[in-house]
Write an enzyme that holds these catalytic residues in place. Structure first.
Site, PDB file in Angstrom:
ATOM      1  N   CYS A 133       0.848  -1.266   0.039  1.00 44.48           N
ATOM      2  CA  CYS A 133      -0.013  -0.010  -0.160  1.00 44.48           C
ATOM      3  C   CYS A 133       0.927   1.157   0.025  1.00 44.48           C
ATOM      4  CB  CYS A 133      -0.917  -0.018   0.937  1.00 44.48           C
ATOM      5  SG  CYS A 133      -2.461   1.020   0.913  1.00 44.48           S
ATOM      6  N   HIS A 235      -3.572  -5.111   0.518  1.00 42.21           N
ATOM      7  CA  HIS A 235      -2.909  -5.417   1.890  1.00 42.21           C
ATOM      8  C   HIS A 235      -3.250  -7.123   1.919  1.00 42.21           C
ATOM      9  CE1 HIS A 235      -2.446  -1.745   3.959  1.00 42.21           C
ATOM     10  NE2 HIS A 235      -3.344  -1.079   3.196  1.00 42.21           N
ATOM     11  N   GLU A 237      -1.275  -8.596   3.810  1.00 45.73           N
ATOM     12  CA  GLU A 237      -0.956  -9.158   5.262  1.00 45.73           C
ATOM     13  C   GLU A 237      -2.638  -9.233   6.009  1.00 45.73           C
ATOM     14  OE1 GLU A 237      -1.622  -4.616   5.635  1.00 45.73           O
ATOM     15  OE2 GLU A 237      -0.792  -6.065   4.376  1.00 45.73           O
TER      16      GLU A 237
END
Length: 270
Positions: A133, A235, A237
């Site tokens: 990001c 994202h 994660e």
């Protein structure tokens, strides 16, 4: 005398073999550039979200936090096997020569200087790097690129790129052929989360686009001449149960492991 020399040679070989076996088993050390939280009346805090830490651990790495300290960036990077440039607030557009749009919320200046310095040195040194990001935007700016400062007011699109981290919107992303990202994912199209109000505009020197949303907004960049210098606008994660996210972290950690092994072998044999 001959027997003694032969025994010494054997031990030396065994020692090298033991060292190589140890190196193969070693988990790569990966630094995560920290954010800074400032609350009036309280001490400032350097932090990262645990989802980054957990994603790296699941992929087989040892994550460590890097508080902003640009003056020590070169020494820090030299000790790492990989670097994550994490998400966060906006870059100050003054660094790429533009006036600030009213919607821009600049990150702490200490973090900005720290992350930009880490990005430049990691690229220069060939350290495996993953930008997420804000991280991909930092990679682009560090290479001389620029950003769309506010998607909603500057780009006509029906895709919801801007959403809250607690309830992220989703959209498809088209992966460019013959890129490292394509080789990692093995897909031409994936569905990702989205939580960014800025986007890549001018591409930084030496970088290439690896992914785009259907509306043309850039969703990924990489340096094709670098062992692993990859950034994505979404994202991963926060997509722990999705195979595309796992593939990205596994590929990144494997690149860091290979970097560590080469460095350690060279050190052992020198």
């Amino acid at each position: 005398m001959t027997t003694s020399c032969r025994g010494s040679l054997t031990r030396r070989k065994h020692g090298v073999l033991f060292a190589l076996q140890f190196i193969v088993m070693t988990k790569p050390l990966i630094g995560i550039g920290s954010d800074i939280s400032v609350t009036p009346g309280k001490r400032d805090r350097a932090f990262v979200y645990t989802t980054y830490v957990d994603s790296l651990r699941r992929a087989g790495a040892i994550p460590v936090l890097i508080p902003p300290q640009p003056e020590n960036a070169r020494e820090i990077v030299e000790e790492l096997d990989g670097l994550v440039l994490a998400g966060g607030d906006d870059c100050d557009p003054a660094i790429y020569g533009e006036e600030k749009h009213p919607t821009v919320e600049p990150m702490d200046a200490r973090r900005q200087e720290g992350d930009l310095t880490l990005a430049k040195i990691a690229r220069e040194r060939g350290i495996p790097t993953l930008g997420i990001c804000l991280g991909v935007q930092v990679m682009n700016i560090a290479a001389g690129g620029t950003l769309v400062q506010d998607i909603d007011s500057q780009i006509q699109t029906e895709i919801e790129h801007v959403s809250e981290p607690e309830d992220r919107a989703r959209h498809d992303v088209l992966i460019e052929n013959n890129t490292r990202l394509a080789s990692i994912l093995g897909n031409r199209e994936i569905n990702v989360n989205s939580s960014h109000h800025q986007a890549i505009k001018k591409i930084g020197d030496g970088l290439r686009v690896t992914a785009q949303a259907p509306d043309g907004i850039v969703e990924g960049l990489e340096d094709p001449k670098h062992p692993f210098y990859v950034g994505v606008q979404w994202h991963p994660e926060d997509m722990p149960r999705e195979e595309s996210a796992s593939k990205i972290f596994r590929a990144f950690v494997e690149a860091a492991r290979q970097y560590a092994e080469k460095r350690n072998v060279a050190s052992t044999l020198s």
